[in-house]
Design a protein around this motif. Structure first.
Motif, PDB file in Angstrom:
ATOM      1  N   PHE A 101      39.805  48.898  45.760  1.00  0.00           N
ATOM      2  CA  PHE A 101      39.880  48.246  44.453  1.00  0.00           C
ATOM      3  C   PHE A 101      38.508  47.896  43.887  1.00  0.00           C
ATOM      4  O   PHE A 101      38.381  47.094  42.965  1.00  0.00           O
ATOM      5  CB  PHE A 101      40.755  46.991  44.544  1.00  0.00           C
ATOM      6  N   GLU A 102      37.457  48.479  44.495  1.00  0.00           N
ATOM      7  CA  GLU A 102      36.089  48.364  43.987  1.00  0.00           C
ATOM      8  C   GLU A 102      35.638  46.907  43.894  1.00  0.00           C
ATOM      9  O   GLU A 102      35.009  46.482  42.913  1.00  0.00           O
ATOM     10  CB  GLU A 102      35.976  49.050  42.614  1.00  0.00           C
ATOM     11  N   ALA A 103      35.958  46.138  44.927  1.00  0.00           N
ATOM     12  CA  ALA A 103      35.522  44.744  45.006  1.00  0.00           C
ATOM     13  C   ALA A 103      34.473  44.620  46.105  1.00  0.00           C
ATOM     14  O   ALA A 103      34.515  45.336  47.107  1.00  0.00           O
ATOM     15  CB  ALA A 103      36.702  43.829  45.306  1.00  0.00           C
ATOM     16  N   ASN A 104      33.519  43.721  45.915  1.00  0.00           N
ATOM     17  CA  ASN A 104      32.471  43.544  46.917  1.00  0.00           C
ATOM     18  C   ASN A 104      33.060  42.960  48.200  1.00  0.00           C
ATOM     19  O   ASN A 104      33.918  42.068  48.146  1.00  0.00           O
ATOM     20  CB  ASN A 104      31.389  42.587  46.392  1.00  0.00           C
ATOM     21  N   PRO A 105      32.612  43.446  49.378  1.00  0.00           N
ATOM     22  CA  PRO A 105      33.109  42.884  50.636  1.00  0.00           C
ATOM     23  C   PRO A 105      32.645  41.451  50.823  1.00  0.00           C
ATOM     24  O   PRO A 105      31.605  41.051  50.281  1.00  0.00           O
ATOM     25  CB  PRO A 105      32.503  43.808  51.705  1.00  0.00           C
ATOM     26  N   ILE A 106      33.406  40.658  51.562  1.00  0.00           N
ATOM     27  CA  ILE A 106      33.032  39.271  51.843  1.00  0.00           C
ATOM     28  C   ILE A 106      32.055  39.262  53.011  1.00  0.00           C
ATOM     29  O   ILE A 106      32.365  39.806  54.080  1.00  0.00           O
ATOM     30  CB  ILE A 106      34.266  38.427  52.181  1.00  0.00           C
ATOM     31  N   PRO A 107      30.855  38.664  52.866  1.00  0.00           N
ATOM     32  CA  PRO A 107      29.863  38.670  53.952  1.00  0.00           C
ATOM     33  C   PRO A 107      30.406  38.000  55.210  1.00  0.00           C
ATOM     34  O   PRO A 107      31.193  37.049  55.140  1.00  0.00           O
ATOM     35  CB  PRO A 107      28.696  37.862  53.359  1.00  0.00           C
ATOM     36  N   GLU A 108      29.963  38.484  56.359  1.00  0.00           N
ATOM     37  CA  GLU A 108      30.424  37.957  57.644  1.00  0.00           C
ATOM     38  C   GLU A 108      30.055  36.488  57.798  1.00  0.00           C
ATOM     39  O   GLU A 108      30.828  35.688  58.330  1.00  0.00           O
ATOM     40  CB  GLU A 108      29.803  38.775  58.787  1.00  0.00           C
ATOM     41  N   GLU A 109      28.851  36.108  57.318  1.00  0.00           N
ATOM     42  CA  GLU A 109      28.425  34.717  57.455  1.00  0.00           C
ATOM     43  C   GLU A 109      29.306  33.777  56.636  1.00  0.00           C
ATOM     44  O   GLU A 109      29.485  32.612  56.983  1.00  0.00           O
ATOM     45  CB  GLU A 109      26.961  34.543  57.058  1.00  0.00           C
ATOM     46  N   SER A 158      45.392  41.200  45.718  1.00  0.00           N
ATOM     47  CA  SER A 158      46.715  41.314  45.093  1.00  0.00           C
ATOM     48  C   SER A 158      46.588  41.381  43.575  1.00  0.00           C
ATOM     49  O   SER A 158      47.266  42.184  42.917  1.00  0.00           O
ATOM     50  CB  SER A 158      47.585  40.127  45.503  1.00  0.00           C
ATOM     51  N   GLN A 159      45.698  40.543  43.031  1.00  0.00           N
ATOM     52  CA  GLN A 159      45.471  40.563  41.590  1.00  0.00           C
ATOM     53  C   GLN A 159      44.854  41.886  41.155  1.00  0.00           C
ATOM     54  O   GLN A 159      45.256  42.472  40.135  1.00  0.00           O
ATOM     55  CB  GLN A 159      44.546  39.401  41.197  1.00  0.00           C
ATOM     56  N   LEU A 160      43.896  42.378  41.953  1.00  0.00           N
ATOM     57  CA  LEU A 160      43.274  43.667  41.635  1.00  0.00           C
ATOM     58  C   LEU A 160      44.297  44.794  41.719  1.00  0.00           C
ATOM     59  O   LEU A 160      44.272  45.721  40.911  1.00  0.00           O
ATOM     60  CB  LEU A 160      42.118  43.940  42.607  1.00  0.00           C
ATOM     61  N   ALA A 161      45.195  44.697  42.713  1.00  0.00           N
ATOM     62  CA  ALA A 161      46.236  45.710  42.857  1.00  0.00           C
ATOM     63  C   ALA A 161      47.164  45.706  41.652  1.00  0.00           C
ATOM     64  O   ALA A 161      47.573  46.765  41.157  1.00  0.00           O
ATOM     65  CB  ALA A 161      47.031  45.475  44.141  1.00  0.00           C
ATOM     66  N   SER A 162      47.484  44.494  41.185  1.00  0.00           N
ATOM     67  CA  SER A 162      48.350  44.385  40.011  1.00  0.00           C
ATOM     68  C   SER A 162      47.680  45.000  38.792  1.00  0.00           C
ATOM     69  O   SER A 162      48.299  45.741  38.022  1.00  0.00           O
ATOM     70  CB  SER A 162      48.681  42.908  39.747  1.00  0.00           C
ATOM     71  N   GLU A 163      46.368  44.698  38.648  1.00  0.00           N
ATOM     72  CA  GLU A 163      45.623  45.267  37.529  1.00  0.00           C
ATOM     73  C   GLU A 163      45.495  46.780  37.673  1.00  0.00           C
ATOM     74  O   GLU A 163      45.580  47.520  36.701  1.00  0.00           O
ATOM     75  CB  GLU A 163      44.230  44.622  37.454  1.00  0.00           C
ATOM     76  N   LYS A 164      45.284  47.220  38.932  1.00  0.00           N
ATOM     77  CA  LYS A 164      45.152  48.652  39.182  1.00  0.00           C
ATOM     78  C   LYS A 164      46.454  49.369  38.854  1.00  0.00           C
ATOM     79  O   LYS A 164      46.453  50.458  38.273  1.00  0.00           O
ATOM     80  CB  LYS A 164      44.805  48.875  40.660  1.00  0.00           C
TER      81      LYS A 164
END
Length: 325
Positions: A101-109, A158-164
């Protein structure tokens, strides 16, 4: 004055005086001292071992403590399992869901951050098992925070999926007329010969030849923004705003099956092929706009074309023949 003591001597058949032996008194004193020391030593041993002498209540508390330690061990094992599961979810979240969904990954820290600042566990200090309790509490708090972070991420996905899903439904994706054997592609996007002036002119859409009255279908979900003949050359035509910057145009219609402001879905019947406006013969002129610019419609037929059919359509559409409008 101490009494004189006698004993009977059977050999002489007479009583003899008992003579006190020297050192006897000293022996008694030493024996008494030894007894006192032994008693003191025994008392000392009892004192040293008093902590190991358990009362029934102490035994009960000890059992409860052992049970608590066991429960904490089980809790830590369950948390380890939960951490492993959460780690797998986080990996899929970063490397699959958020990528798709072309969203930035959440950093491990950010996922595994602790709690800084004030000592949250001060009230747990000073007990025999403080280290175990504090470490378990810290681990549980971090795990809870990771779950919150992951939950928010999944809400975002989920929101991105809905928009997608809305985007995929809205983007034009099918041919506007039935064309199973690809025999209706009359002219493609690009420079073509004008049917009236015979000059080489840029053709901004695709022409589908079809008999008058052939059904025309909406190529994507959207709202009809025009259904009129007030645009030069197009004759009776329909424009559908699909959102996300996409607009589709259907020109030279015989008649409409929708009106301005009406919501339509992909595949809905919106009109019928005609030859109104600047048209040489009955056909559908079809255009796609993206952010106001006209683009090649051939890239928007993935909804009902196989790879082989798409390649064949490209071959037909790229032929520099004469357009029908």
């Amino acid at each position: 004055m101490s009494k004189v003591k006698y004993y009977y001597d059977s050999e002489t058949l007479s009583y003899r005086k008992i003579e006190k032996k020297k050192g006897r008194k000293l022996g008694i004193v030493l024996l008494s001292i030894a007894g006192i020391l032994l008693a003191g030593f025994l008392v000392f041993l009892v004192y040293l071992n008093l902590p190991y002498v358990e009362t029934p209540k102490e035994k009960s508390l000890k059992r409860e403590l052992a049970q608590m330690e066991l429960q904490y061990e089980l809790l830590n094992k369950k948390m380890a399992e939960a951490e492993n599961v959460l780690s797998e979810i986080a990996e899929r979240d970063n490397n699959l869901y958020r990528v798709y969904f072309e969203a930035n990954p959440i950093p491990e820290e950010q996922r595994k951050a602790g709690f800084g600042g004030v000592n949250r566990y001060k009230n747990l200090e000073g007990f025999d098992n403080s280290k175990l309790i504090i470490n378990t509490s810290k681990r549980l708090d971090v795990l809870t925070k990771q779950i919150v972070v992951q939950s928010r991420s999944l809400d975002e996905v989920s929101q991105l999926a809905s928009e997608k899903e809305k985007l995929l439904a809205a983007i034009p994706a099918i041919q506007p007329v039935e064309n199973e054997k690809l025999t209706r592609v009359a002219s493609g996007y690009g420079y073509r010969t004008d049917p009236f002036t015979k000059a080489r002119k840029f053709h901004y859409g695709m022409d589908f030849t079809a008999p008058r009255g052939t059904p025309v279908y909406a190529s994507g979900d959207g709202v009809v923004v025009r259904a009129d003949n007030n645009s030069t050359g197009y004759g009776n035509h329909i424009r559908i705003d699909h959102g996300y910057g996409y607009v589709s145009l259907y020109a030279h219609l015989y008649k409409y099956n929708v009106k301005k402001g009406q919501k339509v879905q992909r595949g809905d019947l919106i009109g019928f092929v005609g030859s109104t406006g600047r048209s040489e013969a009955p056909h559908l002129h079809y255009e796609i706009f993206k952010d106001g610019d006209r683009i090649n419609p051939i890239h928007f037929y993935y909804g009902n074309l196989s790879a082989e059919e798409f390649a064949e359509m490209q071959k037909i559409a790229h032929q520099e023949n004469q357009s029908l409008d």
